[in-house]
Design a protein around this motif. Sequence first.
Motif, PDB file in Angstrom:
ATOM      1  N   PHE A  63      22.693  37.962  -1.713  1.00 42.69           N
ATOM      2  CA  PHE A  63      21.897  37.445  -1.032  1.00 42.69           C
ATOM      3  C   PHE A  63      22.653  37.395   0.541  1.00 42.69           C
ATOM      4  N   GLU A  64      22.382  37.302   1.262  1.00 44.14           N
ATOM      5  CA  GLU A  64      23.111  37.543   2.776  1.00 44.14           C
ATOM      6  C   GLU A  64      23.167  35.434   2.666  1.00 44.14           C
ATOM      7  N   ASP A  65      22.554  35.113   2.340  1.00 43.74           N
ATOM      8  CA  ASP A  65      22.571  33.184   2.395  1.00 43.74           C
ATOM      9  C   ASP A  65      23.384  32.808   1.116  1.00 43.74           C
ATOM     10  N   SER A  66      24.527  32.078   1.233  1.00 39.09           N
ATOM     11  CA  SER A  66      25.421  32.530  -0.185  1.00 39.09           C
ATOM     12  C   SER A  66      25.068  30.755  -0.341  1.00 39.09           C
ATOM     13  N   MET A  67      24.373  29.999   0.240  1.00 45.67           N
ATOM     14  CA  MET A  67      23.470  29.089  -0.479  1.00 45.67           C
ATOM     15  C   MET A  67      22.686  29.580  -1.244  1.00 45.67           C
ATOM     16  N   VAL A  68      21.710  30.710  -1.251  1.00 48.47           N
ATOM     17  CA  VAL A  68      20.464  31.288  -1.931  1.00 48.47           C
ATOM     18  C   VAL A  68      21.674  31.576  -3.656  1.00 48.47           C
ATOM     19  N   GLU A  69      22.747  32.418  -3.425  1.00 44.48           N
ATOM     20  CA  GLU A  69      23.320  33.107  -3.848  1.00 44.48           C
ATOM     21  C   GLU A  69      23.860  31.885  -5.278  1.00 44.48           C
ATOM     22  N   LYS A  70      24.079  30.867  -4.163  1.00 48.66           N
ATOM     23  CA  LYS A  70      24.359  29.621  -5.642  1.00 48.66           C
ATOM     24  C   LYS A  70      23.197  29.441  -5.719  1.00 48.66           C
ATOM     25  N   GLU A  71      22.087  29.416  -5.572  1.00 50.42           N
ATOM     26  CA  GLU A  71      21.171  28.848  -5.918  1.00 50.42           C
ATOM     27  C   GLU A  71      20.909  29.668  -7.944  1.00 50.42           C
ATOM     28  N   VAL A  72      20.767  30.916  -6.860  1.00 44.08           N
ATOM     29  CA  VAL A  72      20.643  32.052  -8.421  1.00 44.08           C
ATOM     30  C   VAL A  72      21.062  31.707  -9.455  1.00 44.08           C
ATOM     31  N   ASN A  73      22.507  31.247  -9.371  1.00 45.58           N
ATOM     32  CA  ASN A  73      23.074  31.297 -10.037  1.00 45.58           C
ATOM     33  C   ASN A  73      23.148  30.199 -11.138  1.00 45.58           C
ATOM     34  N   ILE A  74      23.301  28.748 -10.099  1.00 42.63           N
ATOM     35  CA  ILE A  74      22.631  27.596 -11.149  1.00 42.63           C
ATOM     36  C   ILE A  74      21.599  27.525 -12.160  1.00 42.63           C
ATOM     37  N   ARG A  75      20.774  28.315 -11.392  1.00 45.54           N
ATOM     38  CA  ARG A  75      19.229  28.166 -11.794  1.00 45.54           C
ATOM     39  C   ARG A  75      19.164  29.437 -13.141  1.00 45.54           C
ATOM     40  N   LYS A  76      20.260  30.640 -13.168  1.00 43.11           N
ATOM     41  CA  LYS A  76      20.104  31.131 -14.630  1.00 43.11           C
ATOM     42  C   LYS A  76      21.449  30.183 -15.754  1.00 43.11           C
ATOM     43  N   ARG A  77      21.832  30.418 -15.155  1.00 43.72           N
ATOM     44  CA  ARG A  77      22.565  28.795 -15.926  1.00 43.72           C
ATOM     45  C   ARG A  77      21.922  28.024 -16.671  1.00 43.72           C
ATOM     46  N   GLU A 100       9.022  20.452 -13.289  1.00 42.48           N
ATOM     47  CA  GLU A 100       9.601  19.379 -11.528  1.00 42.48           C
ATOM     48  C   GLU A 100      11.046  18.642 -12.357  1.00 42.48           C
ATOM     49  N   GLU A 101      11.279  18.674 -13.518  1.00 39.39           N
ATOM     50  CA  GLU A 101      12.686  18.383 -13.987  1.00 39.39           C
ATOM     51  C   GLU A 101      13.968  19.090 -13.928  1.00 39.39           C
ATOM     52  N   ILE A 102      13.762  20.476 -14.187  1.00 39.50           N
ATOM     53  CA  ILE A 102      14.225  21.618 -14.060  1.00 39.50           C
ATOM     54  C   ILE A 102      14.744  21.625 -12.688  1.00 39.50           C
ATOM     55  N   GLU A 103      14.073  21.816 -11.856  1.00 38.50           N
ATOM     56  CA  GLU A 103      13.622  22.206 -10.664  1.00 38.50           C
ATOM     57  C   GLU A 103      15.089  20.715 -10.027  1.00 38.50           C
ATOM     58  N   THR A 104      14.346  19.507 -10.021  1.00 40.10           N
ATOM     59  CA  THR A 104      14.994  18.565  -9.403  1.00 40.10           C
ATOM     60  C   THR A 104      16.374  19.077 -10.364  1.00 40.10           C
ATOM     61  N   ILE A 105      17.504  19.549 -10.991  1.00 40.33           N
ATOM     62  CA  ILE A 105      18.702  19.292 -11.516  1.00 40.33           C
ATOM     63  C   ILE A 105      19.353  20.561 -10.576  1.00 40.33           C
ATOM     64  N   ILE A 106      18.703  21.552 -10.981  1.00 37.70           N
ATOM     65  CA  ILE A 106      18.819  22.256  -9.583  1.00 37.70           C
ATOM     66  C   ILE A 106      19.005  22.305  -8.647  1.00 37.70           C
ATOM     67  N   TYR A 107      18.277  21.558  -8.302  1.00 35.29           N
ATOM     68  CA  TYR A 107      18.335  21.191  -6.902  1.00 35.29           C
ATOM     69  C   TYR A 107      19.534  20.395  -6.851  1.00 35.29           C
TER      70      TYR A 107
END
Lengths: 317, 330
Positions: A63-77, A100-107
């Motif tokens: 992804f062009e936005d590296s923040m998105v990239e980071k989030e995707v990575n974290i989400r996978k883990r 909801e809890e998962i989303e909070t953690i990822i965020y």
Amino acid sequence: MDDQACPRCKTTKYRNPSLKMMVNVCGHTLCESCVDLLFLKGSGACPECKIPLRRTNFRVQMFEDSMVEKEVNIRKRILRDFNKREEDFSSLREYNDYLEEIETIIYNLANNIDVAETNKKIELYKKDNKEQIAKSKSKIARSEYELDEMIELEKQKEEEKRKELVKEEIEAKKRKIRDKAALIDELSFSDSNATSIIESFTSVIQKKEAKVPVKATQFSTGIKFGNQGNQSYLSVPKIEEGPLYSYTPIRQQIEGPSPPGWREIQARGYVSHVRNECDRDRAGGFKAHVACLRALQEAMAGLYHNPSQRQAEFATV
Amino acid sequence: MFPQSSQNKFWMFSDENDLTILREKTNAEFIEKHGANMTLEQKEEHFLSNTEERTLLRFYELQLRDFCRRFNPSMPRPTVATALHYFKRFYIKNSVMDYHPKEILVTCVYLACKVEEFNVSISQFVANIKGDRDKASDIILNNELLLMQHLNYNLTIHNPFRPVEGLMIDIKTRYTSLENPEKLRQHIDEFLERVFLTDSVLLYAPSQVALAATLHAASRASANLDNYVTDILFSREQLGGIIEAVRKIRSMAKCVEPPSREVIKALEKKLDKCRNQENNPDSEIYKQRMQEMLDEEDLQDNERYAKIIQDQAAYDDKILGVNKILSPIL
């Protein structure tokens, strides 16, 4: 738009078209050559946030936005561990809370909020749910395995079908040759009329061919019709069918002498008095008949119209 | 086709008498409404009578035709015919004094252009009008819906042009003894022009008008179509009705004459005085009413906006438990 540039060596996509941007867990980008240079030893610090990184964790940026990239990575883990499914909860409410809890953690992880605390939470969860995580993982694996099996089965069936088709073709060819030979024999030795012989032969062949179609028991993909039964699909609801629609032609009231019909226009030469349609008209389905018929119908319609009759009608109303 | 059309169902009248009665009624109703406290003589003095209205309308029908003839790009004939049809229909149930014919005239033409698929934009259309074009386009667009409403949204008009084509095809096919039927065309077109200025389109079916035009053209071109009508087209028992209709249409088309200029001038002057000021875009009453309507709309919008704001505040209050969301910067 192409302002993708490496923050360290300032190379851009424009200057080096084969530029590959890499990203690590911290979400900061580096180009491939800088990664090679900085992480020669296999590990080092991120030039921007000084976090110690491992070289193996670098991936090509999607992804062009590296923040998105980071989030995707974290989400996978995170999802690898937090892998409960809806069936594991007694109510939808609980399941939603869990999501909801998962989303909070990822965020939190993606935006560096309470990282230490969140990581602790994850560890705790992992410890508490060790058994469950393992079970869910195996469950996913099993469902994948089932899918593989199904594909294998399908392939097998396809193979069989193909073989059968080839066999049939050969059989048909043989039969044809046999029939031909028989026909020639008959023609050369029989006394009766040649045409009648040929006719009788062709009718026999046609009859044989008509018999051939076997009722299909499979879809073209090779899956049997009845196969869905043991899977957990919902059955298609049956629609109550009413009586079949039957077409009745529209009856137009003419109130005048009856105009000629479609056939008559042609037969009696009405059409020759209108402009013929050109190729372009015909492409749209138009024929000169249409215009001719319509003009004639309109010329006849209403010729018996009688205004004073209307008055009588109105009087009764 | 015509027998099932709204034209046949709602806009065909039994004879001229019928039309006159309807028009007189419209005229009387208007006078009744707007001149309630006048004496009979005053009324006659002030308002247009039914015959005066008719004269004015005949004049404006000619105006309409001329406007369409001058129209650029040139307008196909069915469009003109349809416009005239709308014009006639409108003034059966509306008085000339209520809506000024010059406004309805252009609106009819504009609507006819749309219905007959003769594509002109409003700016293109208004370019054909002399005088204030912005005002003209305002008038047209304001009156368009009103016109449609008064036409009861019966917008499809069956014109005699296609039936004429049909008859020509039929004559060429079944009545070959007539030499060169094409020579009739010119006379047919002339006749149709005149028919549209009469009331016969409100009384007779388009095919009958077409037949009358063809027969008229035949007599003009000294061709004989009698055998075609009596032997080929009609059976004996139907013949009487159609002969009567054709005779009537032809006689009506004969007595079309434009009213004299002086008469028209006098009538227009009278009309300017007695017309319904509420529908006159130059009058004070009209402007005032328009302004009120505009204000009302504004007011409604404002009210609606205020209500939305209130609702939102109440919602925030309920959800957050605070009266106002304080901006973090302040």
